[in-house]
Write a protein that holds these residues in place. Sequence first.
Motif, PDB file in Angstrom:
ATOM      1  N   ALA A 124     -20.054 -11.931  -5.323  1.00  0.00           N
ATOM      2  CA  ALA A 124     -18.926 -11.119  -5.775  1.00  0.00           C
ATOM      3  C   ALA A 124     -18.557 -11.479  -7.209  1.00  0.00           C
ATOM      4  N   SER A 127     -20.759  -9.809  -9.722  1.00  0.00           N
ATOM      5  CA  SER A 127     -20.562  -8.360  -9.841  1.00  0.00           C
ATOM      6  C   SER A 127     -19.212  -8.056 -10.470  1.00  0.00           C
ATOM      7  N   ALA A 128     -18.284  -9.006 -10.406  1.00  0.00           N
ATOM      8  CA  ALA A 128     -16.973  -8.782 -11.006  1.00  0.00           C
ATOM      9  C   ALA A 128     -17.009  -9.012 -12.509  1.00  0.00           C
ATOM     10  N   CYS A 129     -17.798  -9.979 -12.928  1.00  0.00           N
ATOM     11  CA  CYS A 129     -17.749 -10.409 -14.326  1.00  0.00           C
ATOM     12  C   CYS A 129     -18.225  -9.309 -15.258  1.00  0.00           C
ATOM     13  N   LEU A 130     -17.391  -9.002 -16.246  1.00  0.00           N
ATOM     14  CA  LEU A 130     -17.733  -7.902 -17.140  1.00  0.00           C
ATOM     15  C   LEU A 130     -18.593  -8.327 -18.299  1.00  0.00           C
ATOM     16  N   LYS A 132     -21.201 -10.763 -17.791  1.00  0.00           N
ATOM     17  CA  LYS A 132     -22.348 -11.473 -17.223  1.00  0.00           C
ATOM     18  C   LYS A 132     -22.267 -12.978 -17.434  1.00  0.00           C
ATOM     19  N   TYR A 154     -11.335 -12.542 -13.281  1.00  0.00           N
ATOM     20  CA  TYR A 154     -11.615 -11.548 -12.244  1.00  0.00           C
ATOM     21  C   TYR A 154     -12.575 -12.127 -11.209  1.00  0.00           C
ATOM     22  N   ALA A 158     -12.285 -12.047  -7.130  1.00  0.00           N
ATOM     23  CA  ALA A 158     -13.324 -11.458  -6.295  1.00  0.00           C
ATOM     24  C   ALA A 158     -13.941 -12.444  -5.306  1.00  0.00           C
ATOM     25  N   TYR A 262     -20.623  -8.018  -1.297  1.00  0.00           N
ATOM     26  CA  TYR A 262     -19.463  -7.572  -2.075  1.00  0.00           C
ATOM     27  C   TYR A 262     -19.766  -6.536  -3.154  1.00  0.00           C
ATOM     28  N   PRO A 263     -20.904  -6.641  -3.837  1.00  0.00           N
ATOM     29  CA  PRO A 263     -21.152  -5.614  -4.864  1.00  0.00           C
ATOM     30  C   PRO A 263     -21.140  -4.195  -4.294  1.00  0.00           C
ATOM     31  N   THR A 266     -17.825  -1.950  -4.485  1.00  0.00           N
ATOM     32  CA  THR A 266     -17.448  -1.166  -5.662  1.00  0.00           C
ATOM     33  C   THR A 266     -18.540  -0.190  -6.078  1.00  0.00           C
TER      34      THR A 266
ATOM     35  N   TRP B  78      -4.097 -13.935 -11.155  1.00  0.00           N
ATOM     36  CA  TRP B  78      -3.451 -12.835 -11.874  1.00  0.00           C
ATOM     37  C   TRP B  78      -1.983 -12.759 -11.476  1.00  0.00           C
ATOM     38  N   ALA B 151     -23.515  -9.146 -23.581  1.00  0.00           N
ATOM     39  CA  ALA B 151     -23.900  -9.203 -22.183  1.00  0.00           C
ATOM     40  C   ALA B 151     -23.102  -8.134 -21.469  1.00  0.00           C
ATOM     41  N   GLY B 153     -21.818  -6.286 -18.378  1.00  0.00           N
ATOM     42  CA  GLY B 153     -21.694  -6.381 -16.927  1.00  0.00           C
ATOM     43  C   GLY B 153     -21.563  -4.999 -16.317  1.00  0.00           C
ATOM     44  N   GLY B 155     -22.356  -3.707 -13.622  1.00  0.00           N
ATOM     45  CA  GLY B 155     -21.939  -3.584 -12.231  1.00  0.00           C
ATOM     46  C   GLY B 155     -20.476  -3.911 -12.034  1.00  0.00           C
ATOM     47  N   SER B 156     -19.759  -4.170 -13.121  1.00  0.00           N
ATOM     48  CA  SER B 156     -18.376  -4.602 -12.994  1.00  0.00           C
ATOM     49  C   SER B 156     -17.405  -3.467 -13.255  1.00  0.00           C
ATOM     50  N   VAL B 157     -16.461  -3.316 -12.352  1.00  0.00           N
ATOM     51  CA  VAL B 157     -15.440  -2.296 -12.545  1.00  0.00           C
ATOM     52  C   VAL B 157     -14.603  -2.627 -13.778  1.00  0.00           C
ATOM     53  N   PHE B 159     -15.556  -3.924 -16.445  1.00  0.00           N
ATOM     54  CA  PHE B 159     -16.304  -3.510 -17.630  1.00  0.00           C
ATOM     55  C   PHE B 159     -15.993  -2.045 -17.944  1.00  0.00           C
ATOM     56  N   LEU B 220     -10.942  -3.498  -4.902  1.00  0.00           N
ATOM     57  CA  LEU B 220     -11.880  -3.309  -3.796  1.00  0.00           C
ATOM     58  C   LEU B 220     -12.634  -4.599  -3.512  1.00  0.00           C
ATOM     59  N   LEU B 221     -12.738  -5.445  -4.534  1.00  0.00           N
ATOM     60  CA  LEU B 221     -13.496  -6.682  -4.370  1.00  0.00           C
ATOM     61  C   LEU B 221     -12.703  -7.775  -3.655  1.00  0.00           C
ATOM     62  N   LYS B 225      -8.424 -10.632   0.912  1.00  0.00           N
ATOM     63  CA  LYS B 225      -7.269 -11.283   0.291  1.00  0.00           C
ATOM     64  C   LYS B 225      -6.031 -10.402   0.254  1.00  0.00           C
TER      65      LYS B 225
END
Lengths: 308, 431
Positions: A124, A127-130, A132, A154, A158, A262-263, A266, B78, B151, B153, B155-157, B159, B220-221, B225
């Motif tokens: 997770a 996949s969360a990290c914007l 990488k 983030y 996640a 988890y990926p 989303t 957060w 870099a 990402g 696959g990241s929302v 991003f 969603l991730l 939680k």
Amino acid sequence: MKLNRRLFLRVAGMAGAAGGGLLAGGGPSAQAAQLHRTSQGDVEFNGMLIDTTKCIGCRACEAACNEANKLPTPAASFSSANVFETTRDTTTGAFTVVNRFPNEKKPDEPIFVRKQCMHCDQPACASACLCKAMEKTKEAAVIYHKDRCMGCRYCMIACPFDIPKFEYDSAAPFVWKCDFCNERQQKGELPACSEVCPTGATLFGKKRDLLEIARTRIYKAPDKYVHRIYGEHEAGGTGWLYLMGAPEEKLGLRTNLGTTPYPELTSGFLYGVPLVFVLWPSLLFGLNYLIKDNKVSEERKILRGEQD
Amino acid sequence: MANRTDASTAHAEGAMTVRRVAWETARFVLSELRPRGSILTPFNVITGAIILSGLVLIVIRFAYGLGSVSNLSQNYPWGIWIGFDVITGVAFAGGAYVLTFVVHILKVKKFEPIVRVTVLNGFLAYLFYAGMLLLDLGRPWNVINPVIGNAFGFGSVLFLVAWHFMLYMICEFLEFSPAVAEWLNWPRARRILEGLTTGAVIFGITLSTLHQSGLGALFLLAPSKIHPLWYSANLPVLFFVSSIFAGISMVMIESFFTQKAFKDRIGHELHAAHDSILLGLGKGAVGALFAYAFLKLIDFVHYRQWIYLGTPMGYWYLFELVGFVLLPTALFLVAIRTRNAKLVQFTAFLTAAGVILNRLNVSVIAFKWYETVRYYPSWMEIWVTLAIISMELWVFRWVISRMPVFGGAHQVVEAEAAEDMEVVVWKASVS
Ligand code: SF4
Ligand code: SF4
């Protein structure tokens, strides 16, 4: 099939996020998608098997981890048993901790459970990290690239296991967690904790082999173990597997994580992105064009008249 | 007005060189930067003090880390800087895409007088919330990483949200830019910028759809939680729909204040049309509220959420849903039927409170509801938030009192025909 879809989603998300264009940009090789598989493809995932019935709470793994990662010396020494009074969490300076839980079957033999990053098959955090900064290597380790991280945290939101820890008291903070001794693995060495474990409670190997060993142990001693391998399916499967002497909720392990990687949570949304990018502008332009002739405001009429 | 005519007559002389235009413009802008009216008003003194002390807190935050001013922890990465300032604030900025859709796409003239002020508000909101985001980042200097492609990402929302924030700010600026051109009295620029409006609006609506729902998709991730009453695979849709009525309510709330504070800037036309605009907005809000309530109902059934209703979190959930979704829906309906603009305005406040409640629930209150030690914001986090809002108000006031924001386009002194021709040629060459 599933994997191809995921790959598609990723490319699609990329194209959309970069500002339109359906599926533009070269498609990553199918090999990249295979790397997410567990124990398949040309590189098999490494893993670790934690047998909670074998752990004696000596904390040698904690000490070895501390040394291997050059972490700060903790306040209480690694031989102190007082630390078991409270349930501890990993910190920015301790990537693994051993906790003690009561054993209902044999009250004089408490169960010790390690906690550290689980190195999820499809993490997770990555996949969360914007940017990488969290990355799953093809061997198994989920590593952290300090130089890329922007400290958005983030990944912490996640991670289903609450593993990444943030340096709140630093002006230039990083996120810290166990990296499965990635560098040692690359050199062909064992992860530090596994190397020092005196009882074999921390067993390193290929994930597929470890699963087999785990099943054999349950089969041979059905009364000793809970008949589940924690981590086999949790959050889509993790690199670290737990053989449990008591049900997971008694061992401080999260129970409601589900089995979806988890990926995928989303990917449906990201899949919609390129669609919206193509559909919305076309519809809006059409609508705008359609209505223009009917309701065009006076000012615009004049403007248009001049330009036509 | 005096400044404008000075600059405009100078401009109209025609034979001015580019350098003189630049010089005049700079002089004009400088003169506009000087404050007007008395400085020591209660508003100025209070907000000024908040801003100054807020700046001190921000310095401390950067010198000693996030932990020095916030109550964030390993369990609650957060806090309200994200949960309130960004997640809630961006929803409130949604009025801009809703109104530009209605006015520029659907061509509903009725709302034309408030489009500019709404777009301005949206733009400033993004500007300051993006700033807020930087405060919350541990390593803000690395924020360029996902931008320059160091870099990606993909696959990241987050991003996607980050990119859309950026692009959307450009769109909103373009949408507002004709007003800037009018203020600077650049008819030619205004012409060009006006021509870009439709494109900017359409791109802006698309981006808004995606990042408003993207804010929901972020969560969603965190399926294990967030309390089951708030977690849903529908979060992106819920966030999108609620951004519609959040934005609309904010427009009404803003108009409530601007009608009072900027009486002299608001033309008679807008003043007279105000009630009917409010009622129209109310109709829009009630539609979105209906859709939202329906989506909530689907979730309620789909996730069997009733089993949680008897718990404290369940009561809290009912409080949010009944008090701030169903009640406003009913009140809006009554207000529209009786043509009661006052009631519409009141209900807008109620709806906005509901949006705050909901966004805070998802991002902070129902997040890790099972922990024994909970997060609550420190006074310093709240203070910095107030400081950012105050700064935004200052900039808003400055723009409002200089540029033609209320009542739509103003007449600018038209340049010579030759200039018009150039525009036509230029436009033809780019298209
Ligand atoms: S346990 Fe958390 S930090 Fe470790 S790989 Fe999985 S998601 Fe990432
Ligand atoms: S804190 Fe760093 S590693 Fe974690 S998601 Fe943000 S940028 Fe990635």
